[in-house]
Design a protein around this motif. Sequence first.
Motif, PDB file in Angstrom:
ATOM      1  N   ASN A 202      28.214  12.250 -20.118  1.00  0.00           N
ATOM      2  CA  ASN A 202      27.980  12.375 -18.877  1.00  0.00           C
ATOM      3  C   ASN A 202      26.726  12.849 -18.238  1.00  0.00           C
TER       4      ASN A 202
ATOM      5  N   TYR B 122      24.115  14.144 -15.390  1.00  0.00           N
ATOM      6  CA  TYR B 122      24.222  14.910 -14.294  1.00  0.00           C
ATOM      7  C   TYR B 122      23.312  14.247 -13.191  1.00  0.00           C
TER       8      TYR B 122
ATOM      9  N   TYR C  41      29.190   5.532 -20.130  1.00  0.00           N
ATOM     10  CA  TYR C  41      28.529   6.791 -19.593  1.00  0.00           C
ATOM     11  C   TYR C  41      28.759   6.931 -18.204  1.00  0.00           C
ATOM     12  N   THR C  42      28.735   8.026 -17.555  1.00  0.00           N
ATOM     13  CA  THR C  42      29.466   8.678 -16.308  1.00  0.00           C
ATOM     14  C   THR C  42      28.354   9.244 -15.639  1.00  0.00           C
TER      15      THR C  42
ATOM     16  N   LEU D 216      27.950  11.888 -12.992  1.00  0.00           N
ATOM     17  CA  LEU D 216      28.597  12.801 -12.435  1.00  0.00           C
ATOM     18  C   LEU D 216      28.359  13.110 -11.016  1.00  0.00           C
TER      19      LEU D 216
END
Length: 313
Positions: free
Chosen positions: A191, A193, A254-255, A257
């Motif tokens: 994750n 940010y 992968y993210t 957010l």
Amino acid sequence: MMTLAVIGDNHPLTEFICEGLLARGYGIKGLSEVVDGVVFSAWTWQEASSVIQTLPENLPTNARQWILLSSPAVYGEGQGHCGDCGVIEPVRRVDDHLAARRWEPLCPYCMEMLMPQALSEAKACFPVSDLGKFQLAWEMQLQAEAVKRDIPLAILRCFQPYWPSDSYLNASGHHMVATFTQKLLTNEPINLYEDGNQLRDITYGSDVLKAIELILQRSAGVSGCFNIATGQRISLYEIVAYLQTFFGKTDQEYTLLEQFRDGDARHRFADISLAQQVLGYQPDYGIVEGLKAYVEAMCALERPTHQTTPTPV
């Protein structure tokens, strides 16, 4: 053989520094013994706050050099440049802008987007995280004690140090690269940010040890604050991409957010010219070279026979 005392918490970086100094031939002694130098290292503010309270009683009086390992968290947000207004030091990004996912700091005078600049030691310190506030307080207290005792104090603001360790499965919070490694090697999503474009400088652990040695080798003593880093910049998503490539995990997800995390700076990378001029510091590893050496060292370590549930980032 030069002897040192190491004062700090039980953070893995403190352990890494002790092991690295021992491997380089330095002796590590207790606080009550005669030592040539003292290295202060604390990275967990909750535990290390008690160290501050007992410092005056614990400090050896015979050392000829003190070295404090600090971090750029003391700076808070980085510096920016506005085409119309010049160099700006943003203290904190505006909450309304963050809620609207406008991540870049703006000039407070004309509201134009600031171009990020490398941080120099001359930048005013406005820490926004608990770690930054604690480390700035420790810097100030040690500076006062050093002046009182007439002992040179060198403060090394180490930008995101990382090092290979076989305890990566429990490494969340130890350093950013370890957290990403943990996720990659346990097939957990990473994750990021905001939008992943935050710029950082990251420092291979051996270069931190190199800076410490450069100070200890100077007979005249060294005082002042110094940025210890590569002098380069890289985005968070690029760090992940390099780790994916070097570990052979390019299919790992992968993210983004698209959320702000309280205490995070948008951009934070170093101007290391002062350390180069005063200490003769030159990093052995650039960012990409350091990540490659880190992955090679990690792959050479024996893998644990069992896995634990990783802590979410």
